[in-house]
Design a protein around this motif. Sequence first.
Motif, PDB file in Angstrom:
ATOM      1  N   ARG A  81      -1.413 -18.222 -11.192  1.00  0.00           N
ATOM      2  CA  ARG A  81      -1.953 -17.106 -10.019  1.00  0.00           C
ATOM      3  C   ARG A  81      -0.580 -16.622  -8.977  1.00  0.00           C
ATOM      4  NH1 ARG A  81      -6.738 -14.703 -12.083  1.00  0.00           N
ATOM      5  NH2 ARG A  81      -7.461 -16.117 -14.092  1.00  0.00           N
ATOM      6  N   HIS A  82      -0.139 -16.950  -8.292  1.00  0.00           N
ATOM      7  CA  HIS A  82       0.519 -16.405  -7.132  1.00  0.00           C
ATOM      8  C   HIS A  82      -0.523 -15.486  -6.330  1.00  0.00           C
ATOM      9  CE1 HIS A  82       3.617 -17.884  -9.170  1.00  0.00           C
ATOM     10  NE2 HIS A  82       3.814 -17.076 -10.383  1.00  0.00           N
ATOM     11  N   ILE A  83      -1.428 -16.212  -5.998  1.00  0.00           N
ATOM     12  CA  ILE A  83      -2.566 -15.512  -4.800  1.00  0.00           C
ATOM     13  C   ILE A  83      -2.014 -15.037  -3.277  1.00  0.00           C
ATOM     14  CG2 ILE A  83      -4.846 -15.899  -4.083  1.00  0.00           C
ATOM     15  CD1 ILE A  83      -5.937 -17.367  -6.536  1.00  0.00           C
ATOM     16  N   ASP A  84      -2.122 -13.711  -3.326  1.00  0.00           N
ATOM     17  CA  ASP A  84      -2.003 -13.669  -2.111  1.00  0.00           C
ATOM     18  C   ASP A  84      -2.176 -12.185  -1.573  1.00  0.00           C
ATOM     19  OD1 ASP A  84      -0.585 -13.185   0.797  1.00  0.00           O
ATOM     20  OD2 ASP A  84       1.787 -13.039  -0.785  1.00  0.00           O
ATOM     21  N   PRO A  85      -4.033 -12.467  -0.881  1.00  0.00           N
ATOM     22  CA  PRO A  85      -4.394 -11.756  -0.096  1.00  0.00           C
ATOM     23  C   PRO A  85      -3.709 -10.554   0.894  1.00  0.00           C
ATOM     24  CG  PRO A  85      -5.654 -13.195   0.059  1.00  0.00           C
ATOM     25  CD  PRO A  85      -4.326 -13.468  -0.839  1.00  0.00           C
ATOM     26  N   ARG A  86      -3.256 -11.895   1.528  1.00  0.00           N
ATOM     27  CA  ARG A  86      -2.404 -10.402   2.507  1.00  0.00           C
ATOM     28  C   ARG A  86      -1.433  -9.878   1.820  1.00  0.00           C
ATOM     29  NH1 ARG A  86       2.489 -10.263   5.253  1.00  0.00           N
ATOM     30  NH2 ARG A  86       2.153 -10.667   7.493  1.00  0.00           N
ATOM     31  N   ARG A  87      -0.559 -10.574   0.618  1.00  0.00           N
ATOM     32  CA  ARG A  87       0.529  -9.447   0.343  1.00  0.00           C
ATOM     33  C   ARG A  87       0.096  -7.681   0.150  1.00  0.00           C
ATOM     34  NH1 ARG A  87       2.316 -11.928  -3.829  1.00  0.00           N
ATOM     35  NH2 ARG A  87       0.464 -11.026  -4.967  1.00  0.00           N
ATOM     36  N   THR A  88      -1.411  -7.943  -1.022  1.00  0.00           N
ATOM     37  CA  THR A  88      -1.845  -7.432  -1.277  1.00  0.00           C
ATOM     38  C   THR A  88      -2.751  -6.021  -0.242  1.00  0.00           C
ATOM     39  OG1 THR A  88      -2.744  -8.398  -3.434  1.00  0.00           O
ATOM     40  CG2 THR A  88      -4.298  -7.099  -3.255  1.00  0.00           C
ATOM     41  N   TRP A  89      -3.749  -6.969   0.102  1.00  0.00           N
ATOM     42  CA  TRP A  89      -4.340  -5.458   1.144  1.00  0.00           C
ATOM     43  C   TRP A  89      -3.651  -5.546   2.469  1.00  0.00           C
ATOM     44  CZ3 TRP A  89      -7.952  -3.241   0.049  1.00  0.00           C
ATOM     45  CH2 TRP A  89      -8.443  -3.596  -1.628  1.00  0.00           C
ATOM     46  N   ARG A  90      -2.831  -6.145   2.717  1.00  0.00           N
ATOM     47  CA  ARG A  90      -1.781  -6.345   4.134  1.00  0.00           C
ATOM     48  C   ARG A  90      -0.453  -4.506   3.794  1.00  0.00           C
ATOM     49  NH1 ARG A  90       2.404  -5.159   5.813  1.00  0.00           N
ATOM     50  NH2 ARG A  90       3.395  -5.794   7.900  1.00  0.00           N
ATOM     51  N   GLY A  91      -0.309  -4.559   1.851  1.00  0.00           N
ATOM     52  CA  GLY A  91       0.823  -3.771   1.444  1.00  0.00           C
ATOM     53  C   GLY A  91       0.421  -2.628   1.690  1.00  0.00           C
ATOM     54  N   PHE A  92      -1.356  -2.759   0.841  1.00  0.00           N
ATOM     55  CA  PHE A  92      -2.370  -1.260   0.955  1.00  0.00           C
ATOM     56  C   PHE A  92      -2.175  -0.462   1.993  1.00  0.00           C
ATOM     57  CE2 PHE A  92      -6.021   0.661   0.633  1.00  0.00           C
ATOM     58  CZ  PHE A  92      -5.735   1.813   0.057  1.00  0.00           C
ATOM     59  N   ILE A  93      -2.650  -1.691   3.749  1.00  0.00           N
ATOM     60  CA  ILE A  93      -2.873  -0.872   4.370  1.00  0.00           C
ATOM     61  C   ILE A  93      -1.727  -0.161   5.286  1.00  0.00           C
ATOM     62  CG2 ILE A  93      -3.692  -1.223   7.567  1.00  0.00           C
ATOM     63  CD1 ILE A  93      -5.203  -3.752   6.202  1.00  0.00           C
ATOM     64  N   GLU A  94      -0.680  -1.428   4.745  1.00  0.00           N
ATOM     65  CA  GLU A  94       1.023  -1.034   6.154  1.00  0.00           C
ATOM     66  C   GLU A  94       0.932   0.644   4.652  1.00  0.00           C
ATOM     67  OE1 GLU A  94       4.914  -1.987   7.514  1.00  0.00           O
ATOM     68  OE2 GLU A  94       3.509  -3.513   5.779  1.00  0.00           O
ATOM     69  N   GLU A  95       1.140   0.808   3.792  1.00  0.00           N
ATOM     70  CA  GLU A  95       0.909   1.713   3.019  1.00  0.00           C
ATOM     71  C   GLU A  95       0.744   2.974   3.334  1.00  0.00           C
ATOM     72  OE1 GLU A  95       0.511   3.765  -1.576  1.00  0.00           O
ATOM     73  OE2 GLU A  95       0.149   1.625  -1.334  1.00  0.00           O
ATOM     74  N   GLN A  96      -0.891   2.957   3.325  1.00  0.00           N
ATOM     75  CA  GLN A  96      -1.241   4.107   4.153  1.00  0.00           C
ATOM     76  C   GLN A  96      -1.912   4.628   5.785  1.00  0.00           C
ATOM     77  OE1 GLN A  96      -3.107   5.971   1.586  1.00  0.00           O
ATOM     78  NE2 GLN A  96      -2.557   4.262   0.327  1.00  0.00           N
ATOM     79  N   LEU A  97      -1.039   3.447   5.879  1.00  0.00           N
ATOM     80  CA  LEU A  97      -0.042   3.820   7.304  1.00  0.00           C
ATOM     81  C   LEU A  97       1.009   4.377   7.763  1.00  0.00           C
ATOM     82  CD1 LEU A  97      -1.370   0.996   9.747  1.00  0.00           C
ATOM     83  CD2 LEU A  97      -2.773   2.926   9.895  1.00  0.00           C
ATOM     84  N   GLN A  98       2.150   4.051   6.678  1.00  0.00           N
ATOM     85  CA  GLN A  98       2.904   4.530   6.791  1.00  0.00           C
ATOM     86  C   GLN A  98       2.780   6.304   6.089  1.00  0.00           C
ATOM     87  OE1 GLN A  98       5.643   2.758   8.274  1.00  0.00           O
ATOM     88  NE2 GLN A  98       6.869   5.249   7.834  1.00  0.00           N
ATOM     89  N   ILE A  99       2.156   6.814   5.620  1.00  0.00           N
ATOM     90  CA  ILE A  99       2.012   7.392   5.065  1.00  0.00           C
ATOM     91  C   ILE A  99       1.392   8.812   6.416  1.00  0.00           C
ATOM     92  CG2 ILE A  99       0.356   9.136   3.061  1.00  0.00           C
ATOM     93  CD1 ILE A  99       1.053   7.405   1.558  1.00  0.00           C
ATOM     94  N   ALA A 100       0.130   8.423   7.007  1.00  0.00           N
ATOM     95  CA  ALA A 100      -0.202   8.600   8.645  1.00  0.00           C
ATOM     96  C   ALA A 100       0.574   8.672   9.454  1.00  0.00           C
ATOM     97  CB  ALA A 100      -1.489   8.226   8.509  1.00  0.00           C
ATOM     98  N   TYR A 101       2.035   8.246   9.418  1.00  0.00           N
ATOM     99  CA  TYR A 101       2.779   7.760  10.237  1.00  0.00           C
ATOM    100  C   TYR A 101       3.477   9.573   9.977  1.00  0.00           C
ATOM    101  CZ  TYR A 101       6.437   6.960  13.478  1.00  0.00           C
ATOM    102  OH  TYR A 101       7.750   6.859  14.473  1.00  0.00           O
ATOM    103  N   GLN A 102       4.114   9.537   8.605  1.00  0.00           N
ATOM    104  CA  GLN A 102       4.977  10.099   8.633  1.00  0.00           C
ATOM    105  C   GLN A 102       4.599  11.946   8.431  1.00  0.00           C
ATOM    106  OE1 GLN A 102       5.788   8.875   4.194  1.00  0.00           O
ATOM    107  NE2 GLN A 102       7.777   7.769   5.242  1.00  0.00           N
ATOM    108  N   GLN A 103       2.812  11.492   7.992  1.00  0.00           N
ATOM    109  CA  GLN A 103       1.854  13.245   8.207  1.00  0.00           C
ATOM    110  C   GLN A 103       1.536  13.769   9.601  1.00  0.00           C
ATOM    111  OE1 GLN A 103      -1.116  12.915   5.706  1.00  0.00           O
ATOM    112  NE2 GLN A 103       0.330  13.372   3.934  1.00  0.00           N
ATOM    113  N   GLY A 104       2.047  12.764  10.628  1.00  0.00           N
ATOM    114  CA  GLY A 104       1.415  13.086  12.452  1.00  0.00           C
ATOM    115  C   GLY A 104      -0.127  12.627  12.592  1.00  0.00           C
TER     116      GLY A 104
END
Length: 198
Positions: free
Chosen positions: A116-139
Amino acid sequence: MTHSNLKQDVRKAAANIFAVLPYEKVSLSDIARGAGVSEETARSAYSSVSAVARDILDVEGQTMRDAQAQARRTEDRPIERLRCVVALVGSHIQTIPEVRAGLHLAARSSEHFPERHIDPRRTWRGFIEEQLQIAYQQGSVSTQIKVSRVADLIFLALLGAKEIAEMTQDCDNISVKMSTCLDSILEIITDSGTNTTI
């Protein structure tokens, strides 16, 4: 009782057990007893402890993917997506035994499910970083932050809130605790904390 209902009853009983006991300590007879059925009846639903654990992980994984999809679908702004997904996940931990058990299995017994290659950090941290990156780009967040560091901070804070709730067996309020944790960090990096460097 239909086979589908039996599977659901056995899975829920197993989830309640896996939420508190290590995978290695759970037997099919424990699960059967929890479901109020004979071991033979439980075995007709699931051939092994591993089979029911995998089914629980499937339910937990799909529930988490659905939470992310719902947040993306219902919220236009990335900060609100984060708030939405944290509230949904907290609510699911509170109300869906398979989610609570799946998180426990992923955190403490992933070596039993290497495929299963279980990696909650990859799944959830990735989602969080994606949203923060969009927010950063939007100011929408301070230009002084390092998005990857804040993503780590949020991920670890939410994980800590979940772990503390699990340790104290207080999952009834986990949604509020996780949301409060997220809001505390967001307050620092958004309007009220625009001069903050993280």
